[in-house]
Every structure is written in structure tokens, then in C-alpha cells.
Design a protein around this motif. Structure first.
Motif, mmCIF file in Angstrom:
data_model
loop_
_atom_site.group_PDB
_atom_site.id
_atom_site.type_symbol
_atom_site.label_atom_id
_atom_site.label_comp_id
_atom_site.label_asym_id
_atom_site.label_seq_id
_atom_site.Cartn_x
_atom_site.Cartn_y
_atom_site.Cartn_z
ATOM 1 N N THR A 21 33.903 36.577 40.225
ATOM 2 C CA THR A 21 32.884 37.629 40.153
ATOM 3 C C THR A 21 33.188 38.727 41.163
ATOM 4 O O THR A 21 33.106 39.927 40.846
ATOM 5 N N ALA A 22 33.562 38.304 42.384
ATOM 6 C CA ALA A 22 33.908 39.285 43.429
ATOM 7 C C ALA A 22 35.160 40.066 43.048
ATOM 8 O O ALA A 22 35.244 41.278 43.307
ATOM 9 N N VAL A 23 36.118 39.420 42.430
ATOM 10 C CA VAL A 23 37.363 40.092 42.039
ATOM 11 C C VAL A 23 37.101 41.160 40.982
ATOM 12 O O VAL A 23 37.617 42.291 41.061
ATOM 13 N N THR A 24 36.279 40.828 39.966
ATOM 14 C CA THR A 24 35.996 41.825 38.922
ATOM 15 C C THR A 24 35.203 43.014 39.484
ATOM 16 O O THR A 24 35.403 44.159 39.055
ATOM 17 N N MET A 29 35.295 48.715 41.408
ATOM 18 C CA MET A 29 35.026 49.682 42.480
ATOM 19 C C MET A 29 36.258 50.502 42.817
ATOM 20 O O MET A 29 36.186 51.727 42.972
ATOM 21 N N PHE A 30 37.376 49.824 42.932
ATOM 22 C CA PHE A 30 38.587 50.539 43.353
ATOM 23 C C PHE A 30 39.306 51.219 42.204
ATOM 24 O O PHE A 30 39.891 52.286 42.375
ATOM 25 N N GLN A 31 39.286 50.604 41.039
ATOM 26 C CA GLN A 31 40.012 51.175 39.912
ATOM 27 C C GLN A 31 39.197 52.261 39.226
ATOM 28 O O GLN A 31 39.729 53.311 38.862
ATOM 29 N N GLY A 32 37.868 51.956 39.060
ATOM 30 C CA GLY A 32 37.023 52.925 38.364
ATOM 31 C C GLY A 32 37.373 53.000 36.887
ATOM 32 O O GLY A 32 38.244 52.314 36.380
ATOM 33 N N GLY A 33 36.659 53.834 36.174
ATOM 34 C CA GLY A 33 36.941 54.007 34.762
ATOM 35 C C GLY A 33 36.157 53.042 33.892
ATOM 36 O O GLY A 33 35.528 52.078 34.351
ATOM 37 N N PHE A 34 36.177 53.319 32.602
ATOM 38 C CA PHE A 34 35.366 52.568 31.642
ATOM 39 C C PHE A 34 35.820 51.115 31.502
ATOM 40 O O PHE A 34 35.017 50.190 31.475
ATOM 41 N N VAL A 35 37.116 50.921 31.432
ATOM 42 C CA VAL A 35 37.659 49.581 31.175
ATOM 43 C C VAL A 35 37.308 48.611 32.301
ATOM 44 O O VAL A 35 36.856 47.494 32.065
ATOM 45 N N SER A 36 37.482 49.035 33.542
ATOM 46 C CA SER A 36 37.222 48.137 34.679
ATOM 47 C C SER A 36 35.740 47.795 34.787
ATOM 48 O O SER A 36 35.374 46.641 35.033
ATOM 49 N N TRP A 37 34.858 48.818 34.601
ATOM 50 C CA TRP A 37 33.420 48.520 34.675
ATOM 51 C C TRP A 37 32.953 47.701 33.458
ATOM 52 O O TRP A 37 32.061 46.859 33.572
ATOM 53 N N PHE A 38 33.545 47.951 32.298
ATOM 54 C CA PHE A 38 33.215 47.161 31.120
ATOM 55 C C PHE A 38 33.581 45.689 31.332
ATOM 56 O O PHE A 38 32.828 44.783 30.957
ATOM 57 N N LEU A 39 34.724 45.472 31.950
ATOM 58 C CA LEU A 39 35.142 44.104 32.257
ATOM 59 C C LEU A 39 34.166 43.441 33.222
ATOM 60 O O LEU A 39 33.791 42.274 33.045
#
Length: 406
Positions: A21-24, A29-39
Motif C-alpha cells: 500500500t505504501a509503495v503504490t 506521489m513521485f510519478q504522478g499522472g493518471f496511470v500511477s494514481w489509478f493504480l
């Protein structure tokens, strides 16, 4: 030790869930964008549900077991019902309920494992029913129920064992036998086996002349006055045929057949009205005195339900020590065994030569034949005029048909 490893495994899975959970979240937070937040948001419901499962107190479940009856006969079906009640209707995706069988039942290949997968969701009362077919003879005690649940992906699983006691007996199966007292036949003729006789002084069936030894109270004074000679009442002569059943409890593949035949024979003897004693030597010595009541038969059946082939003495030693005791009481011995040892034959030859009737039932499994060694020993017993009958499983009702007259 097992519970310790289960706790270590549970803690490891919980730490792994928090770590993922912490990794996702860090990735979003660091990557940003739709894909990372969707994940992250896709994994978050799974993570929250798994955490709620982790803190959900399944130990508060109320688990009870009921069975369809407390007493069974061999081969009957057991229907068990496990009921689980919970106070908080938390949605559980699955629940694995397993009734832990005692060792004697779990070793039976014909009994399936009473384990089911349930989908309770919000149900507060959960019921699981199972069947155990062809119950084996013995004393059985159910003590534990295992309950297991977890999330859909197996990130968190929890297991708890609940105590729930149920005790029941499986009595041996019995076959309908027609028991009758046999006469011991010899080459020179026939003579009855020993039995007690007495006069039933409540039933006068006639009168006869006085004979030395007749009691004074038996005199019929009216008949004496009419015939001018002393006449006494003649009473019905009753016969007592007391028997003792001795069961071989040495370890044997045919022990269940021995128990079944012994139960059938005991039932037939009591049903005939004869008094019966019972001798059973195993890890403990069990002796039932001569009685003919239904309660006596139930006590013997209760013993046969729990008995096991655990004798530390050979059947020959048991016969040598017990047979003379019962023969001194003019009781006819009935021996039930699955094998004829040379030692047993020698001791029967010695005891059988004391002018007492002795009956031996040689029990065989279905399809099993008498060995050549047993045939030789049977001939030896025949010469000592000891009655013997080989009885095969599935044909116990023939035990008193054409009994070998040896």
C-alpha cells in the motif's frame, strides 16, 4: 509450535500488505499522472478490505455442532450440522468450515472429509451440513471445528479453531440368529450337555407315588386318602441352560467380524431366555456375570461398542485361566475366535477331556477359507469331542445350522 508459525505468517502478510500500500502511494506521489494514481486507487479498496479482515474478530464467533442422533449402528449415516453465529454482519467473501474428525474416523477411507466452502457475505447465522456414511464401530468424540476466512486475493487469511464437544457411540451390527441348545453327539450315541434341573413347585402337573427324597410338603393328602397310599404332587421339570461367551481380543484382521458375531450370539442367547455370562480380556479384564435380562444385554452391547483388539494375553492363556472357573459352575462355554493356534488346541484338548461341553466358533472374513493347518487342528479337536463351527462373515445366520458334531 504450529500456532506460533501461523502467527508469524499472519504478521508477515500484514506487514507485506502495508508495504505494498505504501509503495503504490509513493509511486503515485513521485510519478504522478493518471496511470500511477489509478493504480493506487484501484489497490486501495482491496487494501482497506484486507486490513478490515485483519482486525475483524472471528474469535467472537459462536460455533455449535449437532448430530442427528447419539447412538448409531455400524453402517448407519451420521448427519452433522455446524452453526456459526456472529454479532457483526461484516461482509465475508468466503468461509471455509471444517469439522475436525477424531483419529479413528479420519483413518477410515470410506469417510469423506467434512469440509465445505461457504459464501456468507452479510449473513449473521451461517449453517453447514455434512454426511458421514457407513460409520465404523466405536466410541467417537468430536471436539473441534476449524474456521478460516480471508480476502479475495489471499493477502490476509485468518484461522481459528473452536471447541465444540459431541460424544456418541456406534454399536456393532447384529444378525438375527436362532440360538438353540445343541446335544453333544458321540460315535457311541448321544448325551446332553450339562444343564441344571429344578422343580417348579408352583405348577403341579400330576400326582405319583411317594419316593424317598420327596419333600413332606409335596404330599397330596386328598389323593393319599382316596388311594390309601402316600401320593405326592408331580411338578413341571424346568431346565436351565447357562452359557458363557468368551471373545478373543487378540489383534486380528477379522476382529470386527468377531465383534459382530459375538453381539449377534449374545442377543440370540438372551432372547432364548438362557442366562449368559461374558468374558472379554484386553487392556482391561471385563467379566459379566450370569444374567438373562435386557439390561444385561445392553451392558454387553455398550462394552462391544468400545472394545478393541488390544489383548496382551493370548486367547489360549485366557481360556486356560477362565474356562475351568465357569465349568465348575456347570456353564456351557462358547468360544469365539478368528484363529486356531496350536497352544489353544492343546489347552482345549486338556480342558475338553473333563467331560464338559465346549463350543468353538471359528470366525472367517468373507471369502476367507480354512487353512490346511487349521483343518489339522480341527481334526484334533474332533477326536476330543469338542464341537466346532467355522462361520464366514455374511453367513452368520448359519451358525446353528448343521453345527459340526465332533
Amino acid at each position: 509450535m504450529k500456532s506460533f508459525f501461523l502467527k508469524i505468517r499472519y504478521v508477515w502478510k500484514l506487514v507485506s500488505l502495508l508495504f505494498f500500500t505504501a509503495v503504490t502511494y509513493a509511486y503515485a506521489m513521485f510519478q504522478g499522472g493518471f496511470v500511477s494514481w489509478f493504480l493506487f486507487y484501484s489497490f486501495l479498496p482491496i487494501s482497506i478490505y484486507s486490513l478490515l479482515i485483519a482486525i475483524y474478530p472471528i474469535r467472537t464467533f459462536q460455533v455449535t455442532r449437532s448430530i442427528n442422533q447419539e447412538q448409531f449402528l455400524v453402517g448407519e449415516k451420521l448427519i452433522g450440522t455446524i452453526t456459526i453465529k456472529r454479532n457483526v454482519p461484516f461482509p465475508l467473501f468466503y468461509l471455509i468450515v471444517e469439522d475436525i474428525l477424531p483419529e479413528k474416523l479420519s483413518a477410515q477411507k470410506l469417510i469423506s472429509e467434512p469440509k465445505k466452502l461457504l459464501f456468507p457475505w452479510f449473513k449473521k447465522t451461517i449453517t453447514m451440513q455434512y454426511e458421514l456414511k457407513r460409520m465404523p464401530r466405536g466410541e467417537h468424540r468430536f471436539t473441534e471445528v476449524r474456521v478460516r476466512t480471508g480476502d479475495l486475493f489471499g493477502l490476509i487469511d485468518k484461522e481459528m479453531i473452536f471447541k465444540s464437544d459431541n460424544y456418541f457411540l456406534v454399536y456393532p451390527h447384529s444378525v438375527d440368529l436362532t440360538y438353540r441348545q445343541h446335544e453333544k453327539q458321540f460315535e457311541q450315541g448321544a448325551t446332553n450337555s450339562k444343564a441344571k434341573f429344578w422343580q417348579d413347585t408352583t405348577m403341579a402337573i400330576g400326582i405319583r407315588e411317594y419316593q424317598p427324597g420327596d419333600r413332606f410338603s409335596w404330599i397330596d393328602w386328598k389323593a393319599t386318602a382316596r388311594r390309601d397310599r402316600i401320593m405326592t404332587k408331580e411338578f413341571e421339570q424346568m431346565q436351565s441352560h447357562d452359557v458363557v461367551l468368551m471373545m478373543d481380543r487378540v489383534k486380528s484382521d477379522a476382529f470386527e467380524e468377531i465383534v459382530t458375531f459375538s453381539a449377534s450370539l449374545a442377543r440370540a442367547i438372551i432372547k432364548s431366555g438362557a442366562k449368559m455370562g461374558f468374558v472379554s480380556f484386553g487392556s482391561e479384564k471385563t467379566v459379566f456375570s450370569l444374567k438373562e435380562t435386557e439390561q444385561h444385554l445392553q451392558q454387553i452391547y455398550y462394552h462391544l461398542a468400545k472394545v478393541d483388539c488390544d489383548s496382551g494375553l493370548s486367547f489360549a492363556d485366557v481360556t486356560e485361566s477362565e474356562l475351568p472357573v465357569w465349568q465348575s459352575k456347570n456353564v456351557t462355554p462358547l468360544l469365539v475366535t478368528a484363529s486356531l493356534s496350536l497352544d489353544l488346541v492343546r489347552k482345549l484338548e486338556l480342558i475338553g477331556s473333563r467331560n464338559h461341553s465346549t463350543f468353538v466358533f471359528l470366525i472367517k472374513r468373507e471369502g476367507e477359507k480354512i487353512s490346511s493347518e487349521e483343518k489339522v487342528m480341527i481334526e484334533r479337536l474332533m477326536k476330543r469331542r469338542i464341537m466346532i463351527k467355522a462361520v464366514s462373515a455374511g453367513r452368520f445366520e448359519d451358525a446353528f445350522k448343521e453345527v459340526s458334531t465332533l
